[in-house]
Enzyme design. Structure first.
Site, short mmCIF file in Angstrom:
data_model
loop_
_atom_site.label_atom_id
_atom_site.label_comp_id
_atom_site.label_asym_id
_atom_site.label_seq_id
_atom_site.Cartn_x
_atom_site.Cartn_y
_atom_site.Cartn_z
N ALA A 2 0.82 -1.19 0.00
CA ALA A 2 0.00 0.00 0.00
C ALA A 2 0.86 1.24 0.00
O ALA A 2 2.04 1.23 0.30
CB ALA A 2 -0.91 0.01 1.22
N ARG A 92 13.12 -1.58 -9.26
CA ARG A 92 11.74 -1.15 -9.04
C ARG A 92 10.95 -1.10 -10.36
O ARG A 92 9.77 -1.44 -10.40
CB ARG A 92 11.73 0.23 -8.37
CG ARG A 92 10.33 0.68 -7.90
CD ARG A 92 10.38 2.07 -7.35
NE ARG A 92 9.17 2.43 -6.63
CZ ARG A 92 8.56 3.61 -6.72
NH1 ARG A 92 9.08 4.54 -7.51
NH2 ARG A 92 7.48 3.87 -6.03
N ILE A 119 1.90 1.74 -4.86
CA ILE A 119 3.25 1.22 -4.68
C ILE A 119 4.00 2.23 -3.83
O ILE A 119 4.09 3.41 -4.18
CB ILE A 119 3.96 1.01 -6.04
CG1 ILE A 119 3.16 0.04 -6.91
CG2 ILE A 119 5.38 0.50 -5.82
CD1 ILE A 119 3.69 -0.08 -8.33
N SER A 120 4.52 1.79 -2.72
CA SER A 120 5.19 2.71 -1.79
C SER A 120 6.44 3.33 -2.40
O SER A 120 7.02 2.82 -3.36
CB SER A 120 5.58 1.97 -0.50
OG SER A 120 4.44 1.61 0.23
N ALA A 121 6.86 4.44 -1.83
CA ALA A 121 8.07 5.12 -2.27
C ALA A 121 9.29 4.26 -1.94
O ALA A 121 9.30 3.53 -0.95
CB ALA A 121 8.18 6.48 -1.58
#
Length: 278
Positions: A2, A92, A119-121
């Site tokens: 998340a 990534r 998509i988290s940092a």
């Protein structure tokens, strides 16, 4: 995984006597004025005034994964050599859906509208992986696997003697994770030769499962868990103990279960995550 973006760190208390307090407060006000001039959000300015550490960073796009990881290392948001190697092994961009590849090398969350997840940092990925301290042979569970990135990095850290499982309530996320990892195995000999066995499947983590209960010594939760439901996640840890990392309210908390079954918790940072879906 998340969406997440850290908005501060735990309080860093000053140990000096009263004579140092004026300097401390002056420094806080100076940092806050600097933040205001640079467009830092109000919640971060308040944390600066309160004495919390906030990373003031202009996030610019790198040109590739190596540059992105080097930026995280330079800025102090990535300190572990093993996590750095894992993030270099798992680009990534290979886990970001094609329509969003242009955002892959920016240190910011990505909203995937079609599948309704985030998509988290990269700096948050680094913090999650470093906090769990995954070692060779670990059995890792990634709750809310999203695109599969955290689980893939965990597989590199756990190595060939480890095991990684990813679960999500969205069938599309499970398929995306499986496809991403399969593609990486086919195109990266380093990942294929070093990564743990991986499995992704659809599951609501709040529904008890004998297949998952007590099977893991590291658990990463990718969405905000209501505090009253946290007791449903702790049994995922094996009887001998382990670590569970979860956002609860606005806190990222690390729960450590000892061999005696007692659980201790530590505040890692303040964060914003999407709610864990049920």
């Amino acid at each position: 995984m998340a969406d997440a973006d850290d908005v501060g760190r735990p309080d860093e208390r000053d140990d000096g006597g009263n004579g140092d307090q004026d300097d401390v407060h002056q420094n806080r006000r100076r940092r806050a004025r600097q933040g205001y001039a640079e467009g830092i959000p109000l919640d971060n300015l308040l944390r600066l005034l309160a004495g919390n550490r906030v990373i003031i960073e202009r996030r610019e796009a790198a040109s590739n994964n190596e540059e992105l990881v080097a930026h995280l290392k330079r800025s102090g948001m990535l300190t572990s050599d093993s996590v750095m190697r894992a993030m270099l092994t798992v680009p990534r961009g290979a886990f970001v859906p094609e329509d969003y590849r242009g955002e892959a090398w920016v240190d910011s969350p990505i909203r995937v509208e079609e599948e309704d997840f985030n998509i988290s940092a990269p700096h948050m990925h680094a913090q999650l992986l470093e906090s769990l301290d995954i070692s060779p042979g670990d059995r890792v569970l990634d709750v809310g696997c999203g695109c599969g990135y955290i689980a893939a990095c965990a597989a590199v850290l756990a190595g060939k003697t480890g095991q990684v499982v990813g679960v999500d309530t969205k069938a599309a996320c499970v398929k995306l994770s499986n496809d991403n990892v399969s593609h990486l195995r086919q195109n990266s000999s380093e990942f294929s030769l070093t990564a743990a066995t991986m499995t992704y499947f659809k599951h609501n983590i709040f529904i008890p499962s004998t297949k998952l209960k007590g099977q893991f010594n590291k658990v990463c939760v990718g969405g905000t868990c209501p505090e009253e439901r946290l007791h449903l996640l702790l049994p995922l840890l094996e009887p001998g103990g382990g670590k569970l990392l979860a956002p609860v309210d606005n806190d990222l908390r690390l729960y450590t279960k000892g061999p005696d079954g007692k659980v201790k918790q530590r505040l890692v940072s303040s964060v914003r995550f999407s709610d864990l879906e049920v």
